[in-house]
Motif scaffolding. Sequence first.
Motif, mmCIF file in Angstrom:
data_model
loop_
_atom_site.group_PDB
_atom_site.id
_atom_site.type_symbol
_atom_site.label_atom_id
_atom_site.label_comp_id
_atom_site.label_asym_id
_atom_site.label_seq_id
_atom_site.Cartn_x
_atom_site.Cartn_y
_atom_site.Cartn_z
ATOM 1 N N GLY A 120 13.695 6.227 -2.938
ATOM 2 C CA GLY A 120 13.881 5.489 -4.180
ATOM 3 C C GLY A 120 13.331 6.155 -5.422
ATOM 4 N N GLY A 121 12.744 7.335 -5.293
ATOM 5 C CA GLY A 121 12.186 8.024 -6.448
ATOM 6 C C GLY A 121 10.680 7.837 -6.565
ATOM 7 N N ARG A 122 10.073 8.545 -7.493
ATOM 8 C CA ARG A 122 8.606 8.553 -7.602
ATOM 9 C C ARG A 122 8.018 7.189 -7.918
ATOM 10 N N GLY A 123 8.671 6.457 -8.845
ATOM 11 C CA GLY A 123 8.137 5.156 -9.228
ATOM 12 C C GLY A 123 8.126 4.186 -8.069
ATOM 13 N N VAL A 124 9.225 4.121 -7.341
ATOM 14 C CA VAL A 124 9.321 3.236 -6.180
ATOM 15 C C VAL A 124 8.319 3.653 -5.119
ATOM 16 N N MET A 125 8.200 4.952 -4.917
ATOM 17 C CA MET A 125 7.303 5.435 -3.872
ATOM 18 C C MET A 125 5.841 5.174 -4.222
ATOM 19 N N ARG A 126 5.501 5.353 -5.469
ATOM 20 C CA ARG A 126 4.115 5.115 -5.876
ATOM 21 C C ARG A 126 3.754 3.631 -5.718
ATOM 22 N N ALA A 127 4.686 2.754 -6.108
ATOM 23 C CA ALA A 127 4.450 1.317 -5.941
ATOM 24 C C ALA A 127 4.321 0.965 -4.459
ATOM 25 N N GLN A 128 5.116 1.619 -3.619
ATOM 26 C CA GLN A 128 5.054 1.362 -2.183
ATOM 27 C C GLN A 128 3.717 1.796 -1.600
ATOM 28 N N LEU A 165 2.613 -12.143 8.034
ATOM 29 C CA LEU A 165 1.348 -11.534 7.625
ATOM 30 C C LEU A 165 0.604 -12.380 6.599
ATOM 31 N N ASP A 166 1.257 -13.425 6.089
ATOM 32 C CA ASP A 166 0.642 -14.283 5.071
ATOM 33 C C ASP A 166 0.269 -15.663 5.602
ATOM 34 N N ARG A 167 0.649 -15.961 6.836
ATOM 35 C CA ARG A 167 0.374 -17.298 7.354
ATOM 36 C C ARG A 167 -1.100 -17.430 7.747
ATOM 37 N N GLN A 168 -1.479 -18.638 8.116
ATOM 38 C CA GLN A 168 -2.885 -18.910 8.431
ATOM 39 C C GLN A 168 -3.349 -18.221 9.708
ATOM 40 N N ASN A 169 -2.443 -17.995 10.629
ATOM 41 C CA ASN A 169 -2.814 -17.347 11.893
ATOM 42 C C ASN A 169 -1.951 -16.097 12.095
ATOM 43 N N PRO A 170 -2.140 -15.075 11.269
ATOM 44 C CA PRO A 170 -1.294 -13.884 11.373
ATOM 45 C C PRO A 170 -1.585 -13.096 12.640
ATOM 46 N N PRO A 171 -0.603 -12.364 13.125
ATOM 47 C CA PRO A 171 -0.864 -11.484 14.268
ATOM 48 C C PRO A 171 -1.719 -10.301 13.830
ATOM 49 N N GLY A 172 -2.417 -9.714 14.761
ATOM 50 C CA GLY A 172 -3.072 -8.457 14.473
ATOM 51 C C GLY A 172 -2.027 -7.354 14.520
ATOM 52 N N VAL A 173 -1.878 -6.623 13.423
ATOM 53 C CA VAL A 173 -0.845 -5.588 13.363
ATOM 54 C C VAL A 173 -1.502 -4.230 13.141
ATOM 55 N N SER A 174 -1.066 -3.260 13.913
ATOM 56 C CA SER A 174 -1.620 -1.918 13.830
ATOM 57 C C SER A 174 -0.475 -0.916 13.720
ATOM 58 N N PHE A 175 -0.505 -0.115 12.663
ATOM 59 C CA PHE A 175 0.568 0.837 12.395
ATOM 60 C C PHE A 175 0.023 2.256 12.443
ATOM 61 N N ILE A 176 0.722 3.113 13.160
ATOM 62 C CA ILE A 176 0.449 4.547 13.135
ATOM 63 C C ILE A 176 1.644 5.209 12.455
ATOM 64 N N LEU A 177 1.384 5.957 11.400
ATOM 65 C CA LEU A 177 2.457 6.582 10.630
ATOM 66 C C LEU A 177 2.272 8.090 10.603
ATOM 67 N N ASP A 178 3.365 8.806 10.785
ATOM 68 C CA ASP A 178 3.314 10.244 10.562
ATOM 69 C C ASP A 178 3.135 10.484 9.067
ATOM 70 N N GLU A 179 2.378 11.503 8.696
ATOM 71 C CA GLU A 179 2.112 11.770 7.281
ATOM 72 C C GLU A 179 3.394 12.005 6.481
ATOM 73 N N SER A 180 4.455 12.455 7.138
ATOM 74 C CA SER A 180 5.718 12.692 6.448
ATOM 75 C C SER A 180 6.268 11.420 5.823
ATOM 76 N N VAL A 181 5.887 10.237 6.359
ATOM 77 C CA VAL A 181 6.307 8.950 5.797
ATOM 78 C C VAL A 181 5.850 8.832 4.345
ATOM 79 N N LEU A 182 4.677 9.369 4.045
ATOM 80 C CA LEU A 182 4.121 9.258 2.700
ATOM 81 C C LEU A 182 4.786 10.205 1.719
ATOM 82 N N ILE A 183 5.346 11.278 2.213
ATOM 83 C CA ILE A 183 5.855 12.344 1.351
ATOM 84 C C ILE A 183 7.320 12.152 0.986
ATOM 85 N N ARG A 184 8.092 11.584 1.901
ATOM 86 C CA ARG A 184 9.523 11.392 1.639
ATOM 87 C C ARG A 184 9.727 10.454 0.457
ATOM 88 N N GLN A 185 10.442 10.915 -0.561
ATOM 89 C CA GLN A 185 10.615 10.163 -1.793
ATOM 90 C C GLN A 185 11.757 9.147 -1.667
#
Length: 205
Positions: free
Chosen positions: A105-113, A83-103
């Motif tokens: 590593g804890g709140r600090g790790v999750m917030r940084a993520q 994702l950092d190279r000069q010719n990165p692939p086009g990447v498309s992610f679909i995430l269930d909202e539950s991915v955002l809620i599951r803690q």
Amino acid sequence: MYGLNGELLELLPIIRNVSPKWFRKWPAIEQTAKVIRAYQLALIPGLLQTADYARAIFQGEPGAMPGEVEKAVKARLQRQAILDRQNPPGVSFILDESVLIRQIGGRGVMRAQLTYLVDMMTRPWVTVRIIPLSSGATAGLIAPFVIAQDGDTHAAFLESAESGEVTHDVGMVQKLSERWEFLSGLAQPTYETEKIIRRVMEYDA
């Protein structure tokens, strides 16, 4: 060709040492892919994970040893070099909202993520969209999957609790592509997705 400085060569022995056999083909497929589409039900996708988030996941595996955990984290982060190279692939992610809620590593790790996730979304070759919990039962509740495309060549990766599969089977890839389209129709656009992520971050502040 990929604008790397030996990262792939350094990565390969690490993957062989820490990854199960059924996964070892996939990083090479990621390296050559022009387009990657991923659906994730429970976790932030590996290509978008921070080190602390990935570490928490690996530490949750039965019998996880500290040394092996760190090797696995290193391998995961080095995969992200595409994702950092000069010719990165086009990447498309679909995430269930539950991915955002599951803690993870804890709140600090999750917030940084989540902060990192929003930052990655500013890259024009990275798309992230959320399927709201209000969508109810969807075509993605069975399992996550990834589809990679390099010209006319397609591959897919499917994972379960104890195993996984890399497949080039045309019929299977087609079925997963159809499933992706159903999920895509439920996913919020990127600007609404960012609002959802920021709302979760404010709630956990």
